[in-house]
Design an enzyme around this catalytic site. Structure first.
Site, short mmCIF file in Angstrom:
data_model
loop_
_atom_site.label_atom_id
_atom_site.label_comp_id
_atom_site.label_asym_id
_atom_site.label_seq_id
_atom_site.Cartn_x
_atom_site.Cartn_y
_atom_site.Cartn_z
N ASP A 237 -4.50 2.13 10.37
CA ASP A 237 -3.18 2.51 9.86
C ASP A 237 -2.57 3.61 10.72
OD1 ASP A 237 -3.66 0.78 7.79
OD2 ASP A 237 -4.38 2.34 6.43
N1 URA Z 1 -9.03 1.23 5.81
C1 URA Z 1 -7.80 1.75 5.60
O1 URA Z 1 -7.37 1.87 4.45
N2 URA Z 1 -7.07 2.14 6.66
C2 URA Z 1 -7.51 2.06 7.94
O2 URA Z 1 -6.80 2.45 8.88
C3 URA Z 1 -8.79 1.53 8.16
C4 URA Z 1 -9.54 1.12 7.08
#
Ligand code: URA
Length: 240
Positions: free
Chosen positions: A110
């Site tokens: 993310d």
């Molecule tokens: N899980 C998440 O919620 N975000 C990420 O970036 C990676 C794993």
């Protein structure tokens, strides 16, 4: 391999651009300027400099990036700069099957997640590392809004259900690393998985950092925003 083809394979532009770089004296090998674009070199392990920057020939590119917060793992980001802007142009321009494709991230993090990201132009490697069947463990360091309770750890290990899938998802490992911190190991990579699992367990992710993929840990000397090539031992350990 002709030097112009070698530079082309490493992402320095079209064959014509690469020939121009060589003929105009931008390329040195072992300290000697090479101006013959058709000069032959054995590519494996070859080190060369373009405008004073040293490169080593890699048939396939495998690199790690310490992803900073506020960057998107997309080539066409919607709100934040793309992680690809952190890589030098040759890595973004490596040709594949005749087209400029460059390296691609192995899975996505993310925009607000930091930590270890692998990038490569080896499609089979991407498939192997991302496929749930291969169970490559990924370790996340999670800071939570509320103190981590034993009951929450238990739920993460036993399995929680996310709204888009009736089958429970569970952490392969989960341990408290501070009052509001936990280390979570997952072997699959669903959308926002850590954040959704924590929410389902009754807590909330405040910040998220990926510290390890398989046996490969983010090296402490790779600072946020920096990248480097994976070494042969690291590649072998990842099964490349
Ligand atoms: N899980 C998440 O919620 N975000 C990420 O970036 C990676 C794993």
């Amino acid at each position: 391999m002709q030097l112009q083809d070698l530079l082309f394979s490493q992402g320095f532009g079209t064959r014509r651009v690469c020939a121009g770089l060589i003929q105009l004296g931008h390329v040195t090998i072992a300290g000697e300027r090479v101006t013959d674009a058709a000069a032959e070199f054995a590519p494996h392990g070859l080190r060369f400099c373009v405008d004073g920057v040293e490169w080593e020939y890699h048939e396939k590119a495998y690199v790690m990036l310490h992803k900073p917060a506020g960057t998107e793992c997309s080539r066409k980001p919607s709100a934040y700069p793309s992680i690809y802007t952190l890589l030098p142009a040759p890595l973004r321009q490596r040709p594949q099957k005749g087209a400029v494709q460059g390296v691609q991230a192995v899975g996505r993090l993310d925009q607000d997640t930091t930590g270890l990201l692998l990038l490569t132009d080896d499609g089979q490697f991407i498939h192997r590392m991302s496929s749930p069947r291969h169970h490559v463990p990924k370790v996340y360091e999670v800071c939570t809004r509320h103190p981590v309770e034993d009951r929450q750890l238990q739920r993460l290990l036993e399995g929680v259900t996310l709204e888009d899938d009736p089958r429970p998802v569970r952490a392969a490992a989960c341990e408290r690393s501070g009052e509001r911190q936990l280390r979570l190991t997952l072997t699959e990579g669903k959308y926002h998985q850590v954040k959704r699992m924590l929410a389902a367990a009754g807590n909330r992710v405040e910040s998220l950092h990926r510290s390890q993929i398989g046996s490969l840990a983010l090296p402490p000397d790779l600072l946020s925003g920096q990248w480097r090539w994976l070494g042969p031992d690291e590649l072998a350990a990842l099964g490349a």
